[in-house]
Design a protein around this motif. Structure first.
Motif, PDB file in Angstrom:
ATOM      1  N   LYS A   8       0.858  -1.170   0.000  1.00 16.10           N
ATOM      2  CA  LYS A   8       0.000   0.000   0.000  1.00 16.10           C
ATOM      3  C   LYS A   8       0.900   1.228   0.000  1.00 16.10           C
ATOM      4  CE  LYS A   8      -3.529  -2.385   2.691  1.00 16.10           C
ATOM      5  NZ  LYS A   8      -4.305  -2.418   3.923  1.00 16.10           N
ATOM      6  N   PHE A   9       1.070   1.830  -1.155  1.00 13.20           N
ATOM      7  CA  PHE A   9       1.956   2.972  -1.222  1.00 13.20           C
ATOM      8  C   PHE A   9       1.186   4.218  -0.796  1.00 13.20           C
ATOM      9  CE2 PHE A   9       4.232  -0.018  -3.779  1.00 13.20           C
ATOM     10  CZ  PHE A   9       5.527   0.230  -3.420  1.00 13.20           C
ATOM     11  N   LEU A  10       0.978   4.343   0.500  1.00 12.02           N
ATOM     12  CA  LEU A  10       0.295   5.497   1.046  1.00 12.02           C
ATOM     13  C   LEU A  10       1.281   6.652   1.122  1.00 12.02           C
ATOM     14  CD1 LEU A  10      -1.653   3.707   3.878  1.00 12.02           C
ATOM     15  CD2 LEU A  10      -2.275   4.020   1.503  1.00 12.02           C
ATOM     16  N   LEU A  11       0.735   7.837   1.207  1.00 13.94           N
ATOM     17  CA  LEU A  11       1.592   9.008   1.115  1.00 13.94           C
ATOM     18  C   LEU A  11       2.130   9.414   2.475  1.00 13.94           C
ATOM     19  CD1 LEU A  11      -0.616  10.976  -1.348  1.00 13.94           C
ATOM     20  CD2 LEU A  11       1.566   9.897  -1.807  1.00 13.94           C
ATOM     21  N   LEU A  90       6.503  16.418   1.302  1.00 12.79           N
ATOM     22  CA  LEU A  90       7.194  15.763   0.201  1.00 12.79           C
ATOM     23  C   LEU A  90       8.182  16.705  -0.479  1.00 12.79           C
ATOM     24  CD1 LEU A  90       4.147  13.790  -1.193  1.00 12.79           C
ATOM     25  CD2 LEU A  90       6.204  12.784  -0.191  1.00 12.79           C
ATOM     26  N   VAL A  91       7.839  17.986  -0.542  1.00 21.01           N
ATOM     27  CA  VAL A  91       8.778  18.978  -1.075  1.00 21.01           C
ATOM     28  C   VAL A  91      10.030  19.030  -0.191  1.00 21.01           C
ATOM     29  CG1 VAL A  91       9.160  21.440  -1.497  1.00 21.01           C
ATOM     30  CG2 VAL A  91       7.002  20.372  -2.194  1.00 21.01           C
ATOM     31  N   ARG A  92       9.818  19.018   1.123  1.00 20.92           N
ATOM     32  CA  ARG A  92      10.968  19.032   2.035  1.00 20.92           C
ATOM     33  C   ARG A  92      11.822  17.785   1.866  1.00 20.92           C
ATOM     34  NH1 ARG A  92       7.037  21.098   5.606  1.00 20.92           N
ATOM     35  NH2 ARG A  92       6.766  19.079   6.658  1.00 20.92           N
ATOM     36  N   ARG A  93      11.168  16.642   1.711  1.00 19.41           N
ATOM     37  CA  ARG A  93      11.927  15.407   1.530  1.00 19.41           C
ATOM     38  C   ARG A  93      12.789  15.461   0.273  1.00 19.41           C
ATOM     39  NH1 ARG A  93       9.335  15.629   5.269  1.00 19.41           N
ATOM     40  NH2 ARG A  93      11.292  16.655   5.771  1.00 19.41           N
ATOM     41  N   GLY A  94      12.235  16.039  -0.786  1.00 20.40           N
ATOM     42  CA  GLY A  94      13.004  16.156  -2.012  1.00 20.40           C
ATOM     43  C   GLY A  94      14.245  17.012  -1.821  1.00 20.40           C
ATOM     44  N   VAL A 120       9.096  10.115  -3.233  1.00 14.68           N
ATOM     45  CA  VAL A 120       8.786  11.529  -3.041  1.00 14.68           C
ATOM     46  C   VAL A 120       8.146  12.121  -4.295  1.00 14.68           C
ATOM     47  CG1 VAL A 120       9.863  13.806  -2.761  1.00 14.68           C
ATOM     48  CG2 VAL A 120      10.524  11.917  -1.260  1.00 14.68           C
ATOM     49  N   GLN A 121       8.733  11.851  -5.438  1.00 15.03           N
ATOM     50  CA  GLN A 121       8.196  12.405  -6.687  1.00 15.03           C
ATOM     51  C   GLN A 121       6.828  11.828  -7.018  1.00 15.03           C
ATOM     52  OE1 GLN A 121      11.355  11.576  -9.483  1.00 15.03           O
ATOM     53  NE2 GLN A 121      12.524  13.405  -8.915  1.00 15.03           N
ATOM     54  N   ALA A 122       6.683  10.509  -6.825  1.00 14.81           N
ATOM     55  CA  ALA A 122       5.394   9.869  -7.105  1.00 14.81           C
ATOM     56  C   ALA A 122       4.321  10.385  -6.156  1.00 14.81           C
ATOM     57  CB  ALA A 122       5.529   8.356  -6.983  1.00 14.81           C
ATOM     58  N   GLY A 123       4.700  10.591  -4.887  1.00 12.06           N
ATOM     59  CA  GLY A 123       3.727  11.080  -3.912  1.00 12.06           C
ATOM     60  C   GLY A 123       3.160  12.432  -4.281  1.00 12.06           C
ATOM     61  N   ARG A 124       4.024  13.323  -4.698  1.00 14.87           N
ATOM     62  CA  ARG A 124       3.546  14.656  -5.112  1.00 14.87           C
ATOM     63  C   ARG A 124       2.646  14.544  -6.335  1.00 14.87           C
ATOM     64  NH1 ARG A 124       7.722  19.347  -5.758  1.00 14.87           N
ATOM     65  NH2 ARG A 124       5.718  20.396  -6.049  1.00 14.87           N
ATOM     66  N   TRP A 125       3.051  13.729  -7.294  1.00 16.41           N
ATOM     67  CA  TRP A 125       2.258  13.575  -8.517  1.00 16.41           C
ATOM     68  C   TRP A 125       0.892  12.976  -8.215  1.00 16.41           C
ATOM     69  CZ3 TRP A 125       0.483   9.125 -11.047  1.00 16.41           C
ATOM     70  CH2 TRP A 125      -0.017   9.325 -12.343  1.00 16.41           C
ATOM     71  N   GLN A 126       0.858  11.997  -7.327  1.00 21.02           N
ATOM     72  CA  GLN A 126      -0.423  11.379  -6.978  1.00 21.02           C
ATOM     73  C   GLN A 126      -1.362  12.384  -6.325  1.00 21.02           C
ATOM     74  OE1 GLN A 126       0.880   8.139  -4.544  1.00 21.02           O
ATOM     75  NE2 GLN A 126       1.502   6.869  -6.276  1.00 21.02           N
ATOM     76  N   LEU A 127      -0.822  13.221  -5.469  1.00 23.15           N
ATOM     77  CA  LEU A 127      -1.661  14.171  -4.746  1.00 23.15           C
ATOM     78  C   LEU A 127      -2.167  15.316  -5.613  1.00 23.15           C
ATOM     79  CD1 LEU A 127       0.191  14.420  -1.322  1.00 23.15           C
ATOM     80  CD2 LEU A 127      -2.189  13.744  -1.656  1.00 23.15           C
TER      81      LEU A 127
END
Length: 595
Positions: A8-11, A90-94, A120-127
């Protein structure tokens, strides 16, 4: 191909605020441009630990799924404010990841860095682009997470019950936020949400009530718990009422198809392949033709044995269809389907041991069970629910959807699809040495990152590869019968990719999709219907099987060629699996380095 449901790739949540800007920063906050390898790797190891610690705090359901149960009592409320916080985190993580130069890291840590970057990149795109929190009402279901805690073994019953009681104390807020999040959903995901939340209500029934009654909770705790259960049931029923009487009748649905741009990007993030979505689609079309040629050859050889005295049909496809139909007559009974699955597991264990395909771990339990109600309805007849790396001793559940209650004709169609030949291949895929075995190995990986951020294409690809290697090793007696039925089964994997692309990119109709599965895949009507449903409910996941399988087989053949007589199959399997559930392209790099 049955769907794998463990990952489960939760954010990441508001998230990871405790993380420091680590490696490459000096005390003044400036980024060092030169660091030695030992320092860089040590800093990155510390970073990974803090990354995961904070990740679990803000993602309690994902943490529980991975066997990290410290935050089982926490319920994330899916509000707009929460999602804004997720994006900021996620921006901070990047930015934090950018403080590391991958070339300063070991090959293993370079892989971990890329996995974190992809997350991180996928999470931002998903949101902010895919936005499935908006159009998929099936994302919201308390029954699933509560059942995982109740069925666990990691804590005593009383502690698990207290975690559940605290979690569901905010159920009304949870479902209210879910309703507020939904805007122009798909009809298909709305119907799935209804079915699964109706199943989820069963989690708050007799089994949970009985557990509370026999527990050591105080009388006050039991009373509060029962009130919270009542409120949770009411909140779930209100969500169901909202979906049934407001969302469905309004008829304001978006198309379930992603379109090429979204499909290609989701493929890039989810599959993490060395191939593009278009390249995999073309490879699948080519493989379909190769499989058809082999099926025609084998069916022609078998025909006189099963149809003595009858002339071969003039149409070679008709020969294949008749042979598959005849072999499909041998199958389990409707009532005995789950029992037939259970009976085969010891045979697979023995064969793997006898052929020395890899070392198995008999201490890790595999439990065959009927698929829980809250998991049914996605079109997957079988699946694996495996423990994560933090709870390695817990049971792995092989979920098999029972056929009891189905109309006889529908059940017969399903049983013909999962006949005596293909049921064995199913069990290899899902259990031994497929998903179950691979995930036991993944939990041993010294890199938690490689286990936690498991790649679905590698996981599904390994299960498909496991089918082939078992037959190559003589399972099923190397007969034309077992190979013909494996060809048919592998054709499903191949058509999964073709169908996935045709549905979401080329807008194929339901009628044309089913015709493709029935004609080229020689599938039964029930299987074709279920596969269409899966294609409408998932995106890219159907492409993971063929992609991962193709890449794994390519790695094996490459190493066989370079190592020559030094190549050892068992060693290849165990080394390949030792890298956790990393994308195959990264495992290839690691194995080439080792060799």
């Amino acid at each position: 191909m049955p769907q794998f449901v463990r990952l489960k790739f939760l954010l990441a949540g508001t998230a990871l605020t405790g993380l420091l800007y680590l490696s490459g920063c000096n005390q003044s906050g400036e980024i060092n441009t030169t660091v030695d390898a030992e320092t860089a790797n040590a800093s990155f190891e510390r970073y990974k630990e803090r990354f995961l610690d904070s990740l679990w705090y803000y993602n309690p359901e994902w943490a529980s799924n991975q066997g990290y149960h410290r935050y089982d009592s926490v319920l994330v409320i899916p509000t707009a404010a929460r999602r804004r916080g997720d994006i900021k985190a996620l921006v901070r993580r990047g930015k934090e990841l950018a403080t590391f130069k991958p070339t300063d890291l070991s090959v293993n840590n370079q892989t971990d860095w890329r996995l974190l970057q992809n997350y991180v990149q996928a999470g931002r795109w998903q949101l902010d682009t895919l936005r499935d929190w908006q159009w998929n009402p099936a994302n919201y279901n308390l029954g699933s997470s509560v059942a995982e805690i109740l069925n666990g073994r990691y804590w005593p019953l009383d502690r698990r019950l207290r975690a559940i009681s605290n979690k569901i104390s905010r159920s009304a807020e949870y479902y209210a936020a879910a309703e507020a999040s939904i805007q122009e959903p798909t009809k298909e995901h709305t119907e799935l949400a209804i079915r699964q939340n109706e199943g989820g209500l069963a989690v708050f029934g007799k089994a949970l009530q009985d557990s509370i009654a026999k527990s050591g909770l105080t009388a006050r705790e039991k009373e509060d718990f029962k009130n919270r259960i009542d409120n949770t049931r009411l909140s779930t029923e209100e969500y169901l009422r909202f979906l049934k009487t407001e969302v469905l009748p309004a008829g304001k649905f978006r198309n379930f198809r992603l379109g090429k741009a979204l499909f290609d990007r989701k493929f890039y993030y989810d599959i993490q392949s060395s191939y593009t979505a278009d390249q995999v689609y073309e490879k699948a079309l080519q493989h379909r033709a190769e499989l058809l040629r082999d099926m025609k050859t084998r069916a022609t050889r078998l025909y006189p044995k099963y149809f003595p005295g009858k002339p071969l049909p003039s149409d070679s496809l008709a020969t294949v269809k008749q042979m598959i139909s005849r072999l499909s007559e041998q199958h389990a009974t409707q009532a005995g389907f789950v029992a037939a699955v259970k009976a085969q597991i010891p045979q697979l264990v023995q064969f793997v041991n006898d052929k020395k395909l890899l070392t198995q771990d008999p201490t890790k339990p595999l439990v065959v069970r009927e698929t829980p109600l809250y998991m049914r309805g996605s079109g997957a007849g079988a699946s694996i629910s495996a423990p994560g790396p933090y709870d390695k001793a817990a049971n792995t559940y092989y979920n098999v959807e029972p056929l009891t209650g189905q109309p006889a004709a529908q059940a017969e169609s399903y049983l013909r699809e999962y006949n005596d030949y293909t049921l064995q291949i199913l069990n290899i895929h899902e259990a031994i040495p497929g998903h179950y075995t691979q995930l036991v190995y993944a939990n041993r990986s010294p890199s938690l990152i490689k286990s936690v951020f498991g790649n679905g294409a590698m996981i599904e690809g390994w299960a498909v590869y496991a089918e082939r290697v078992m037959l190559e090793s003589g399972y099923g007696g190397n007969t034309d019968e077992i190979w013909l039925m494996w060809d048919k089964w592998n054709m499903r994997v191949t058509l999964n990719t073709i169908l996935d692309h045709e549905v979401h990119v080329n807008n194929i109709s339901e009628q044309a999709a089913k015709a493709l599965l029935l004609r080229d895949g020689f599938q039964e009507e029930a299987e074709a219907t279920n596969k269409w449903r899966r294609a409408t409910l998932s995106q890219v996941q159907l492409s993971s099987y063929f992609t991962g399988y193709t890449e794994i087989y390519d790695v094996r053949e490459e190493l066989k060629k370079t190592q020559g007589t030094n190549f050892d199959l068992k060693s290849f399997h165990e080394t390949f699996l030792s890298f956790g559930s990393s994308p195959v392209k990264y495992i290839r790099t690691l194995m080439v380095k080792k060799s």
